[in-house]
Design a protein around this motif. Structure first.
Motif, PDB file in Angstrom:
ATOM      1  N   LEU A   1      -4.022  -1.795  -1.249  1.00 33.75           N
ATOM      2  CA  LEU A   1      -2.993  -2.805  -1.034  1.00 33.75           C
ATOM      3  C   LEU A   1      -2.038  -2.755  -2.225  1.00 33.75           C
ATOM      4  CD1 LEU A   1      -2.130  -5.091   0.896  1.00 33.75           C
ATOM      5  CD2 LEU A   1      -3.448  -6.660  -0.533  1.00 33.75           C
TER       6      LEU A   1
ATOM      7  N   SER B   1      -0.291  -9.623  -5.186  1.00 33.89           N
ATOM      8  CA  SER B   1      -0.735  -8.314  -5.667  1.00 33.89           C
ATOM      9  C   SER B   1      -0.606  -8.169  -7.177  1.00 33.89           C
ATOM     10  CB  SER B   1       0.057  -7.206  -4.969  1.00 33.89           C
ATOM     11  OG  SER B   1       1.450  -7.428  -5.086  1.00 33.89           O
TER      12      SER B   1
ATOM     13  N   LEU C   1       1.548  -7.435  -1.912  1.00 32.52           N
ATOM     14  CA  LEU C   1       1.261  -8.561  -1.027  1.00 32.52           C
ATOM     15  C   LEU C   1       1.994  -9.785  -1.577  1.00 32.52           C
ATOM     16  CD1 LEU C   1      -0.294  -9.740   1.412  1.00 32.52           C
ATOM     17  CD2 LEU C   1      -2.137 -10.313  -0.190  1.00 32.52           C
TER      18      LEU C   1
ATOM     19  N   PHE D   1       3.855  -7.167   3.008  1.00 32.70           N
ATOM     20  CA  PHE D   1       2.761  -6.345   2.523  1.00 32.70           C
ATOM     21  C   PHE D   1       3.182  -4.886   2.417  1.00 32.70           C
ATOM     22  CE2 PHE D   1       2.481  -6.381   7.129  1.00 32.70           C
ATOM     23  CZ  PHE D   1       2.279  -5.041   7.454  1.00 32.70           C
TER      24      PHE D   1
ATOM     25  N   LEU E   1       1.065  -1.006   1.936  1.00 35.46           N
ATOM     26  CA  LEU E   1      -0.228  -0.335   1.907  1.00 35.46           C
ATOM     27  C   LEU E   1      -0.064   1.106   1.443  1.00 35.46           C
ATOM     28  CD1 LEU E   1      -1.552  -1.542   5.401  1.00 35.46           C
ATOM     29  CD2 LEU E   1      -1.991  -2.599   3.170  1.00 35.46           C
TER      30      LEU E   1
END
Length: 772
Positions: free
Chosen positions: A645, A634, A648, A707, A709
């Motif tokens: 996102l 990310s 990550l 992850f 979100l």
């Protein structure tokens, strides 16, 4: 004249410098309005210029008059940058940081969660605050993926089965290693009679700040000894500088078994057995009315039901008893806690105390515990700090006497509903003398509760002292010494009413066990941390030593004048006694290095050499390396358009860990001095030596994805791991012609693999979205 001009130039230069600086001050608070003590305030353009907030959250700093930006940062909060402008007073409210900015204890150090290349599940006490936990391991249950916890039959102080990513061994211990404030503590069964005990029940859970479960090899390899079973790090609470805070909490309530299995009542029992005996009679070709038939045996005069119902079957006095009603109860409990914390920039303290009184939902079981703790940290000067943590506990556990399969109160569900609770002839519980001791069908466990007693009284001291020398901002040395001392006394007595289960208890039998465990360890290590532009390295190098000694003694006596006398001093015959001593030692050398490039490329390596007294002279030491890597995807530029996102990370690890939990002397040739004959002492060989016995090792690979979100409102992880254990420690059969029948060897292989994932949602509060 030149001297005058030179002096004026110096004067104007100083004035110019003075007018080029100004003082900025203000206060830093959190979202709750509380002062943030020790927050860093620096000038972005001049990283060497800065200060920290005081106990009131106040700061004052001289900065250039123009073009400056202040940076406010503190662990657990989001960093903020404020352009100064013309204002001289800057007050800041710091927002709580995301879960990825949390500091995670990793063993001999800490890391920010977003930079982890291993798999570590963190549980903070505030996540389960106010829950009435008796032991620490109960708090982990259901909170960490890949961690299985089984509380057994729900008895207080009972041993709990904990498995981190499955069993890693067959005959060696598969319980994880527990480390409290850097001290590997004594765990496992310390009981000598009945079901296994839980030594974690001596620890006050409300003293705990956080729990980290090191699940994969890269996270746990720094500990190695028993690390193949996972490592659970427990960090107790510390204070921050500031005013003295006193908190008191009291809770009370009741608990009871929420689910009970439906067993046959009298009508159902009779219907079932009439069908069963009728079928058996037809199969045997016997008339059900025949006195020798199965039906007559079960239902006829003097038959099974007539006998075990004490002659009440088929009469108005026939009963329909649910034996569960006699062994379960509504159990009251109460708990009182007090915590005092405070200090200043030099000295910080945390003091706590607890009283816990819990009654078990099963009759005959209760636990009372009193604990106290003091954590002290002192900054002597700029380069030296030291401190101590100490916990004292007294636990009084009223255990179930003779707790085995057929005398556990829950076994009473196997008794027929036709059997009365009380013998109508004697008014005593059925099965108690002078009544028929062969009734009910199995031993009545209520007899052991009413006429037996077994109590475990333990005193537990956990202590750790440390000293830390800071050579410069990049290098420090820490030394620590910890101890775990357990003194436990178990006292049991069985009256004559329990004679069916205790054949020697016709006149009463008593016993007393003493268990004394002294476990201490020391760790000494250097920590180096340095940044070089886009590069950061964090390294640890050290050694450790652990030694544990267990002493036990036992004495038994029988023949008591009455059940009013339960101490062994009143026993007519001192019938048995023994004492034992056992110990083990570990010496360890370890190193670890973590490398970070541009906050997105992560690499970690570790190595450890462990020597154990439990292994043969030819294979005493084991070498255990591990490597891990991570990529914070990310942070890459091509991810900018994927705004949903927020985080990550890909990570992978591979390494080797070891297990030495096979007992203390499996490698030695042993003899016992119990071969006396007609009063003449003697000895005999009892164990075959194996000088090649070596570490049981587990090779583990792990591939994971972390992850986040929607600004980390939803986050989680997905892992695939594969564990292969080789050189399993096992006691195997050997030809009896050798003079022995068994020997400890390294044989066999065991594999665990699984895909594990966890998703958490905390839409109302991003902090509630935990990556476990």
């Amino acid at each position: 004249m030149k001297q005058v001009l030179f002096s004026l130039l110096i004067l104007f230069g100083c004035v110019g410098m003075t007018f080029g600086q100004r003082t900025v001050s203000g206060k830093v608070i959190d979202s709750a309005g509380e002062a943030v003590i020790g927050a860093n305030v620096t000038v972005k353009e001049s990283p060497g210029v800065g200060t920290i907030t005081d106990i009131d959250g106040m700061y004052s700093l001289s900065v250039p008059s123009i073009g400056s930006t202040l940076v406010f940062s503190y662990t657990g909060f989001e960093s903020q940058e404020i352009a100064l402008g013309s204002s001289s007073i800057i007050d800041i409210t710091m927002a709580d940081g995301t879960l990825l900015d949390e500091v995670v204890v990793t063993g001999y150090g800490t890391q920010i969660k977003r930079e982890l290349t291993g798999n570590i599940a963190k549980l903070k006490t505030k996540d389960v605050e106010g829950m009435p936990f008796v032991s620490v391991d109960q708090a982990i249950q259901g909170k960490a993926a890949g961690v299985f916890i089984n509380g057994g039959a729900g008895k207080l102080g009972q041993a709990v089965t904990v498995r981190v990513r499955g069993n890693s061994s067959i005959s060696a211990n598969s319980q994880p290693l527990y480390v409290i404030d850097g001290v590997p503590i004594t765990t496992g069964d310390s009981g000598n009679y009945g079901g296994e005990t839980n030594t974690l029940a001596d620890i006050n859970y409300n003293d705990v700040e956080s729990i980290e479960v090191l699940k994969d090899v890269s996270a746990g390899a720094i500990y190695v000894a028993k690390a193949e079973n996972g490592v659970i790090l427990i960090t107790t609470k510390r204070s921050k500088a500031g005013k003295t805070n006193i908190s008191f909490n009291y809770q009370t309530g009741n608990s009871e078994a929420s689910k009970r299995l439906p067993f046959l009542n009298s009508s159902q029992f009779e219907s079932f057995y009439r069908y069963a005996t009728g079928y058996a009679d037809r199969a045997d070709g016997i008339d059900p009315k025949d006195p020798d038939s199965n039906t007559s045996y079960m239902f006829g005069p003097g038959g099974f039901l007539d006998y075990f119902s004490l002659g009440t079957y088929g009469t108005p006095r026939q009963v329909d008893n649910d034996w569960q009603e006699g062994v379960f109860r509504k159990a009251p409990q109460q708990q009182a806690d007090i915590q005092i914390s405070g200090g200043n920039d030099k000295t910080k303290y945390f003091i706590s105390g607890q009283f816990l009184d819990v009654t078990g939902t099963i009759i005959g079981n209760s636990l009372k515990r009193v604990t106290g703790r003091m954590n002290l940290d002192h900054q002597a000067n700029d380069w030296l700090s030291f401190g101590a943590q100490m916990s004292l506990g007294r636990t009084d556990n009223q255990r179930l006497p003779d707790d085995n399969a057929f005398s556990n109160p829950l076994q009473s569900v196997a008794l027929t509903p036709f059997t009365p609770f009380l013998d109508p002839e004697t008014g005593l519980p059925v099965g108690a003398p002078p009544g028929d001791v062969n009734i009910p069908l199995y031993y009545n466990p209520v007899l052991s509760i009413n006429y037996g007693n077994f109590k475990a009284l333990s005193y537990r001291t956990l202590a750790n002292v440390y000293g830390q020398v800071t050579f410069n901002k990049n290098l420090r040395f820490r030394t620590e010494f910890g101890s775990d001392i357990l003194n436990q006394n178990e006292e049991g007595y069985f009256g004559s009413q329990t004679v069916r289960n205790q054949t020697r208890a016709a006149r009463g039998i008593g016993s007393n066990f003493g268990t004394y465990v002294t476990n201490y360890n020391t760790n000494n290590y250097l920590v180096y941390n340095q940044g070089f532009g886009s590069h950061t390295i964090d390294a640890t190098l050290g050694m450790g030593y652990q030694q544990s000694q267990t002493l036990t003694n036992y004495i038994e006596g029988f023949g008591f004048a009455s059940d009013s006398y339960k101490k062994l001093a009143s026993a007519a015959t001192k019938s048995d006694g023994s004492s034992t001593e056992t110990n083990y030692r570990f010496v360890s050398y370890f190193a670890r290095a973590n490398y970070k490039f541009k906050d997105r490329y992560l690499l970690g390596v570790s190595a450890r050499i462990d020597g154990s007294s439990r292994f043969g002279t030819n294979s005493r030491y084991g070498q255990f390396p591990a490597i891990s890597a991570g990529w914070v995807v990310s942070e890459e530029g091509f991810m900018d358009k994927m705004t949903f996102l927020s985080f990550l990370k890909l990570r992978a690890s591979y390494g080797i860990t070891g297990n030495a939990e096979i007992g203390n002397f499996p490698q030695l040739g042993l003899a016992q001095g119990d071969a006396g004959y007609v009063g003449v002492p003697g000895q005999r060989p009892s164990q075959l030596a194996n000088p090649d016995l070596k570490w049981e090792t587990t090779t583990q690979s792990d591939f994971g994805l972390d992850f986040g979100l929607f600004k980390d409102r939803i986050n989680g992880e997905i892992d695939y791991y594969n564990k292969v254990t080789t050189d399993l420690l096992l006691e195997v059969n050997v030809p009896a012609t050798s003079g022995y029948t068994r020997q400890f060897r390294n044989v066999g292989k065991l594999t665990n693999r699984r895909k594990a994932s966890t998703k958490n949602r905390g839409l109302s509060d991003p902090r509630a979205a935990g990556m476990v």
